[in-house]
Design a protein around this motif. Structure first.
Motif, PDB file in Angstrom:
ATOM      1  N   LEU A   4       0.865  -1.174   0.000  1.00 49.64           N
ATOM      2  CA  LEU A   4       0.000   0.000   0.000  1.00 49.64           C
ATOM      3  C   LEU A   4       0.906   1.231   0.000  1.00 49.64           C
ATOM      4  N   VAL A   5       0.892   1.975  -1.087  1.00 54.94           N
ATOM      5  CA  VAL A   5       1.812   3.095  -1.287  1.00 54.94           C
ATOM      6  C   VAL A   5       1.040   4.403  -1.124  1.00 54.94           C
ATOM      7  N   LEU A   6       1.587   5.319  -0.304  1.00 55.59           N
ATOM      8  CA  LEU A   6       0.935   6.591  -0.002  1.00 55.59           C
ATOM      9  C   LEU A   6       1.756   7.726  -0.583  1.00 55.59           C
ATOM     10  N   ARG A   7       1.073   8.683  -1.217  1.00 51.36           N
ATOM     11  CA  ARG A   7       1.753   9.846  -1.793  1.00 51.36           C
ATOM     12  C   ARG A   7       1.013  11.107  -1.341  1.00 51.36           C
ATOM     13  N   GLY A   8       1.788  12.128  -0.997  1.00 51.16           N
ATOM     14  CA  GLY A   8       1.204  13.410  -0.614  1.00 51.16           C
ATOM     15  C   GLY A   8       1.918  14.036   0.564  1.00 51.16           C
ATOM     16  N   ARG A   9       2.162  13.262   1.609  1.00 55.04           N
ATOM     17  CA  ARG A   9       2.904  13.758   2.763  1.00 55.04           C
ATOM     18  C   ARG A   9       3.353  12.560   3.586  1.00 55.04           C
ATOM     19  N   THR A  10       4.351  12.793   4.417  1.00 57.63           N
ATOM     20  CA  THR A  10       4.870  11.744   5.278  1.00 57.63           C
ATOM     21  C   THR A  10       4.056  11.716   6.562  1.00 57.63           C
ATOM     22  N   LEU A  11       3.505  10.560   6.882  1.00 61.37           N
ATOM     23  CA  LEU A  11       2.662  10.432   8.067  1.00 61.37           C
ATOM     24  C   LEU A  11       3.517  10.066   9.271  1.00 61.37           C
ATOM     25  N   PRO A  12       3.122  10.534  10.470  1.00 58.50           N
ATOM     26  CA  PRO A  12       3.892  10.207  11.674  1.00 58.50           C
ATOM     27  C   PRO A  12       3.809   8.726  12.006  1.00 58.50           C
ATOM     28  N   ALA A  13       4.771   8.278  12.778  1.00 64.16           N
ATOM     29  CA  ALA A  13       4.816   6.862  13.150  1.00 64.16           C
ATOM     30  C   ALA A  13       3.609   6.448  13.981  1.00 64.16           C
ATOM     31  N   SER A  14       2.987   7.414  14.692  1.00 65.65           N
ATOM     32  CA  SER A  14       1.834   7.084  15.529  1.00 65.65           C
ATOM     33  C   SER A  14       0.640   6.620  14.694  1.00 65.65           C
ATOM     34  N   ASP A  15       0.625   6.946  13.391  1.00 69.21           N
ATOM     35  CA  ASP A  15      -0.470   6.522  12.525  1.00 69.21           C
ATOM     36  C   ASP A  15      -0.220   5.156  11.906  1.00 69.21           C
ATOM     37  N   ARG A  16       0.882   4.540  12.244  1.00 66.01           N
ATOM     38  CA  ARG A  16       1.250   3.291  11.586  1.00 66.01           C
ATOM     39  C   ARG A  16       0.217   2.188  11.840  1.00 66.01           C
ATOM     40  N   ARG A  17      -0.322   2.131  13.053  1.00 67.82           N
ATOM     41  CA  ARG A  17      -1.271   1.063  13.364  1.00 67.82           C
ATOM     42  C   ARG A  17      -2.512   1.157  12.488  1.00 67.82           C
ATOM     43  N   ILE A  18      -3.038   2.367  12.331  1.00 68.61           N
ATOM     44  CA  ILE A  18      -4.233   2.521  11.519  1.00 68.61           C
ATOM     45  C   ILE A  18      -3.927   2.256  10.052  1.00 68.61           C
TER      46      ILE A  18
END
Length: 909
Positions: free
Chosen positions: A587-601
Motif C-alpha cells: 500500500l503506497v501513499l503519496r502526498g505527505r509523510t505520516l507520523p509513526a503514531s499513525d502506523r497502526r491505523i
C-alpha cells in the motif's frame, strides 16, 4: 396447561429402529398408567413394528383429496380434542399433502405441544436442514423433506437410535426393512457401508453439539465455574502482536491431537479504550484462526488475566495457550505479568506458555509514548514558573509577619499546581524545586540562608516538594491518558467508518484496473482521512525472487487499485509504503509523510485492503465457475432425462416391433394393428421429446431460426389445439383483434405446450378455456385451467428445464414443456406469466407484440409524397420487413439466463 414436552428419537439412518423405539416408549408409559395415544405411525409393512401397535389407541387420521387421489394425514385437531397425556407422532420432517392444516408435520406437532400434550416423535439425521446438503453429497440422494434444526434443538429430550453399519445391512438383507425386490438396489446404493458410517458420524456430531448446549445451560443455571473436561477446547490468547501467528499454529497442533477438539482464539481489549494491539495483526490472525477451523472472539476487561480466565471457564476450555512475556527481565522483577498470573489462577485449566521470537525483547518505545502536552505549553509553563515564583516571593516578603510559614508553603503549592496544569510534568518539577529553595531562603528561619533551624520547617519543605512532584506527575499522566483516549477514539471512528464502507460496497463493481467497490472505498477513505494526493495498492509478481532489488523494481509490481491522482508504480514512488500478505502486496501513499503514531491505523487499512482484494478474486472465480456449474447441471439433468424419459417410449416401440417380428406367434389382424399403433405412438412421443431437446439446444446456442410475420390469433389457436379436440378446450377469441408479429410455427408450438399442460392437470370433464385480448401494442392469450394450480412461491420457478412439479404421470416427458415454451416466446419478443385462476386453478398468460394498422392521424398530409403502401391482406410481410433487433436481443438474453442458472430454478409443471 403449560406447553407439552417434546421427545425426539433421532435415527442415524433409515431402518435403525427409531419408530420401534418410539412405540416401545409409548407401551412402557401406558403400562405405568399414562394416557397414551397414537397420533400417526408409519409401520412400512414391518411386522415387529406393527405388533407394538396392538392394544394402543389410535386417533383416526384425516383424509384429503388431491388431484383425484385420497391421502391420509395426521389430524392434529382430533389429537388435541382427545387431550391425551402423550401422543406418538411419527416422521417429524414429513411434508403434508397440499390443503392440509399445516405445510409440515412439525408445525402440527407444535400445535399439539402448545395444547399441553407431550409428544414423542422420530426423525432421521438426513432430514435435518443443516446437514441436508452434506447427506446429498455423501449418498447422492437428495432429501426433499427437511426440518429446521432449531425445532429439534428445542426438544426437551433427544435420544440417538444407532446401529453398526454391518448390523443394519444384515437387517436389510433379512427383509426387516424393505420389500425383497428393493433389497439389492438399496444395499448397492444408499445402504453402502461408507454411507452408513458417514451418516452415523453426522448423527453423533450433531447430537454432541446438542449435548454441549444442554451442558452449558446446566452449568449456567447451577453457577458451575469449574472446567468439566467432557470435550477438549483449546483457547489461544492473542495480544495483537506479531507473535500471534506462532501461538495460533501451536494451539491448532494441540487441538489436532484430539479428534473433535475445538479451537478458540480470544483477544482481551481494555475497557478504557487504550490498547497496544495492532489491528492489522488481529485481522490477519483472525483469518488464520478461521482457516484452521477455529473461531475468533473478543472480550473487554480491565484485568487481562481475569478476563481471559472468565472467558476460558465460560466456554468450558480445557487448555489455554499463552505467549511468553515480551517484557524485559528487569520489568518482570516488578510484575509477574499476564502469563505467570494466569497460570497461578488457572485452576483445572492446563496452561501452555509458548516461546516466540518476541520473548524478553521488551516493549518497543512508541512515538506516542512521549505524546504529552505540546512544546508551546511546556515552554509557557517554564516561563510562568521562572517569572511567577519570584513575583510571588516578592509579594510574600512585603507581607512578612502577616502570614505564617504554613500559609506561604500553601501559596507556593498552589503555584506549582497551576504550573503543572499549564506546562505539565517538567515545568512543575522545576517550579517545585525552585519554590522550595525560595521558601528556604526567604521564609524559613534563619532567613537569608539555606540553613533550616527548626525540624518542623524541614518537614514542611519536604512535604511541599513531595506533594508538588506527586501533583505534577498525576497531572502529566492525566494529560497523556486524555490525549491517548482521544487518539484511540479517533482511531476507532476511522476504523468504524472503514468497516461501514466495506459493508456498503462489498458487491458493487467500479471502473479502474481491477477495481471493486469495497477496495475502492478503502483506498478513497484512507486518502481522505489523511489528506493524501494518491493511494495505490500494488501487487508483486509472485514468481520474482524476494530481494531488496525486486521489492523496489517497478517492473515487478502491478497496480491493483488506486484512489486520487496519478497512481504510484512502485513502493519507492510514494512517501511511505506498507507491505502486507507476506510482501506480495504494498500500500503506497503519496502526498505527505505520516507520523509513526499513525502506523497502526495504516496497517489496518492495508490489511482490510488485502481482505477486500481476496474477496473480490473469490467472487470473480465464483462468477467464472457459475456458468460451468449451470452447464454441468444441465448436462446431468439431460442425461437423467435421456436415461429415463426417452428410454420409456423407445422400449415400448422396440417391444412392439420385436413382437411383430417374432415368428413364434401368429398375430391376428386386430392384434397386429394394435402393436403397430403402439409402436407409432411411442415413436411419435420419442420424436416429440427429441425435437424439444434439439430446440432447447438451439435456443442456448443462439442458432434458432426465426421467420416472424403477421399471425391472426384465431388461426394459431385453432392449429395449436390440434388433436386435443373441441371437447377439452373452449375458445373465446373475439373478432377484430390486431395480428401478432411472430413465427407461426414456433408460436403454435408455444400455445400447444401450454394447452397440453393445462389439459393434463385439468379436472375430468372440465374444459380448458382460451381467451384473447389486446392491450396497447401487446396481445394476450390466456390458457385457463381449473387444476390444483401452482403455489405463489413456485410460479417463477416452474420454467426450469428437466424438472416437473407434481405430475401424475411421471413418464410424459423430460420436463421441457414450459421451459421451451417460455424460451420460444421470449425469442419472439413475447413472454409467459403464470397467475392464479379466480376460484382455483392456473392461468398461463402468453403476451406477444402486435402490428396495428396505420391510423388516419399517422397518414401523410396532402401534397406530400405518399409513403410506401402497407402490405395488403394477401401480400404478407417479409422477414426483412418485420425483423426487430429486440427479438435477437431477447434470444441472447434468454440463452444467457438459462446457461448461467437464473433465479427461475426449481421444479416445473
Amino acid at each position: 396447561m403449560g406447553r407439552g414436552r417434546l421427545r425426539v428419537y433421532l435415527g442415524a439412518a433409515p431402518g435403525v429402529g427409531k419408530t420401534y423405539a418410539m412405540l416401545a416408549e409409548g407401551a412402557r408409559r401406558r403400562e405405568r398408567g399414562t394416557d397414551v395415544v397414537v397420533g400417526l405411525v408409519e409401520t412400512h409393512g414391518r411386522p415387529r413394528t406393527a405388533a407394538l401397535l396392538e392394544g394402543m389407541e389410535v386417533v383416526p387420521r384425516g383424509t384429503l383429496d388431491y388431484r383425484g387421489t385420497s391421502f391420509t394425514e395426521l389430524d392434529a385437531g382430533a389429537v388435541i380434542a382427545r387431550k391425551p397425556q402423550v401422543a406418538l407422532i411419527d416422521e417429524l420432517a414429513h411434508t403434508n399433502v397440499p390443503g392440509s392444516r399445516n405445510t409440515k408435520r412439525w408445525q402440527d406437532i407444535e400445535e399439539v405441544l402448545d395444547a399441553g400434550i407431550d409428544v414423542v416423535t422420530t426423525v432421521n439425521v438426513q432430514h435435518l436442514e443443516s446437514v441436508n446438503d452434506v447427506v446429498e453429497q455423501i449418498t447422492g440422494v437428495p432429501q426433499r423433506e427437511t426440518v429446521p434444526d432449531e425445532v429439534v434443538r428445542r426438544a426437551d429430550q433427544v435420544e440417538l437410535v444407532d446401529m453398526a453399519p454391518e448390523a443394519l445391512r444384515r437387517r436389510m438383507a433379512h427383509g426387516n426393512i424393505y420389500a425383497p425386490e428393493k433389497i439389492d438396489a438399496a444395499l448397492g446404493n444408499y445402504f453402502r457401508v461408507g454411507n452408513l458410517t458417514a451418516l452415523r458420524e453426522l448423527a453423533l456430531l450433531w447430537l454432541a453439539d446438542k449435548v454441549d448446549d444442554q451442558l452449558d445451560r446446566y452449568r449456567a443455571d447451577h453457577g458451575i465455574a469449574g472446567t468439566w473436561e467432557a470435550r477438549e477446547r483449546v483457547v489461544v490468547a492473542l495480544t495483537g502482536g506479531p507473535e500471534g501467528d506462532t501461538l495460533i499454529r501451536r494451539a491448532a497442533r494441540i487441538a489436532d491431537r484430539t479428534k473433535g477438539a475445538d479451537l478458540l482464539a480470544v483477544h482481551v481489549a481494555r475497557n478504557d479504550g487504550l490498547t497496544d494491539a495492532g489491528p492489522a495483526h488481529l485481522t490477519r490472525q483472525r483469518a488464520l484462526v478461521e482457516s484452521l477451523g477455529g473461531s475468533y472472539h473478543q472480550v473487554v476487561g480491565s484485568n487481562v488475566p481475569d478476563a481471559l480466565l472468565d472467558f476460558a471457564r465460560g466456554v468450558n476450555a480445557t487448555q489455554l495457550v499463552l505467549g511468553a512475556s515480551r517484557r524485559g527481565r528487569v520489568a518482570q522483577l516488578f510484575s509477574r505479568g499476564v502469563g505467570v498470573t494466569t497460570t497461578a489462577q488457572s485452576g483445572t485449566i492446563d496452561v501452555h506458555l509458548v516461546t516466540h521470537e518476541e520473548t524478553n525483547q521488551g516493549r518497543r518505545w512508541r512515538a506516542r509514548r512521549t505524546a504529552g502536552l505540546p512544546a508551546a505549553r511546556r515552554d509557557a509553563g517554564f516561563a510562568v514558573a521562572a517569572a511567577g515564583l519570584p513575583l510571588l516571593t516578592f509579594l510574600l516578603v512585603r507581607l512578612r509577619g502577616e502570614l505564617s510559614l504554613a500559609s506561604d508553603i500553601l501559596l507556593f503549592q498552589a503555584a506549582v499546581v497551576g504550573v503543572a496544569l499549564l506546562g505539565g510534568l517538567y515545568p512543575a518539577l522545576f517550579a517545585a524545586i525552585g519554590g522550595s529553595l525560595l521558601l528556604n531562603y526567604y521564609f524559613t528561619p534563619p532567613t537569608g540562608t539555606f540553613t533550616v533551624a527548626q525540624p518542623e520547617a524541614v518537614l514542611q519543605l519536604v512535604v511541599y516538594v513531595v506533594v508538588g512532584v506527586t501533583v505534577s506527575t498525576i497531572v502529566d499522566i492525566t494529560v497523556r491518558r486524555s490525549r491517548e483516549a482521544a487518539r484511540a477514539r479517533a482511531d476507532a471512528e476511522v476504523l468504524s467508518t472503514l468497516a461501514g464502507d466495506i459493508l456498503r460496497g462489498e458487491h458493487a463493481p467500479i471502473a479502474g484496473p481491477g477495481g471493486y467497490r469495497a477496495l475502492g472505498n478503502i483506498l478513497e477513505r484512507l486518502r481522505e482521512t489523511y489528506a493524501l494526493t494518491a493511494v495505490t495498492l500494488l501487487e508483486r509478481d509472485p514468481e520474482a525472487p524476494v530481494t531488496p532489488d525486486t521489492l523496489r523494481d517497478p517492473d515487478r509490481w502491478g497496480i491493483v487499485a488506486t484512489a486520487g491522482g496519478e497512481p504510484c508504480t512502485s513502493p519507492d514512488a510514494g512517501e511511505s509504503d506498507i507491505l502486507v500478505e507476506d510482501g506480495t502486496l504494498s500500500l503506497v501513499l503519496r502526498g505527505r509523510t505520516l507520523p509513526a503514531s499513525d502506523r497502526r491505523i495504516l496497517e489496518a487499512f492495508a490489511a482490510q485492503a488485502a481482505v477486500a482484494l481476496r474477496h473480490r478474486r473469490l467472487a470473480e472465480t465464483a462468477r467464472q465457475i457459475r456458468p460451468l456449474e449451470a452447464a454441468d447441471k444441465m448436462r446431468t439433468a439431460l442425461l437423467n432425462a435421456v436415461g429415463h424419459d426417452l428410454r420409456t417410449p423407445l422400449a415400448s416401440a422396440k417391444a412392439a416391433v420385436e413382437s411383430l417380428h417374432s415368428p413364434d406367434v401368429a398375430w391376428s389382424a386386430e392384434d397386429r394393428d394394435e402393436l403397430v399403433a403402439t409402436a407409432a405412438e411411442s415413436l411419435a412421443r420419442l420424436d416429440h421429446l427429441v425435437t424439444n431437446l434439439l430446440d432447447m439446444s438451439r435456443l442456448q446456442a443462439g442458432s434458432l431460426g426465426l421467420a416472424p410475420r403477421r399471425v391472426a390469433a384465431e388461426d394459431v389457436v385453432a392449429r395449436a389445439i390440434g388433436d386435443t379436440g373441441r371437447d377439452a378446450v373452449e375458445i373465446h377469441v373475439p373478432d377484430g383483434l390486431p395480428e401478432m408479429v411472430a413465427d407461426p410455427a414456433l408460436l403454435e408450438r408455444v400455445l400447444a405446450n401450454l394447452v397440453a399442460n393445462a389439459v393434463r392437470f385439468n379436472p375430468p370433464g372440465e374444459p380448458v378455456v382460451i381467451t384473447a385480448s389486446a392491450h396497447g401494442d401487446r396481445l394476450e392469450l390466456r390458457v385457463i385451467d381449473r387444476g390444483p394450480g401452482i403455489p405463489p412461491a413456485d410460479r417463477d420457478r416452474v420454467f426450469q428445464p428437466f424438472q416437473r412439479l407434481g405430475d401424475r404421470d411421471n413418464e410424459t416427458g423430460v420436463g421441457l414443456g414450459l421451459a421451451l415454451a417460455r424460451g420460444l416466446a421470449e425469442a419472439m419478443d413475447g413472454d409467459i406469466t403464470p397467475e392464479e385462476t379466480p376460484g382455483g386453478g392456473l392461468t398461463m398468460i402468453l403476451t406477444m407484440p402486435v402490428r396495428r394498422p396505420r391510423t388516419p392521424a399517422e397518414a401523410p398530409s396532402g401534397g406530400e409524397a405518399p409513403a410506401a403502401p402497407a402490405p395488403g391482406p394477401d401480400e404478407g410481410d417479409t422477414e426483412a420487413d418485420l425483423a426487430d433487433p429486440r427479438i435477437i436481443d431477447r434470444v441472447a438474453a434468454w440463452r444467457d439466463r438459462i446457461g448461467n442458472g437464473n433465479d427461475r430454478a426449481g421444479p416445473s409443471q
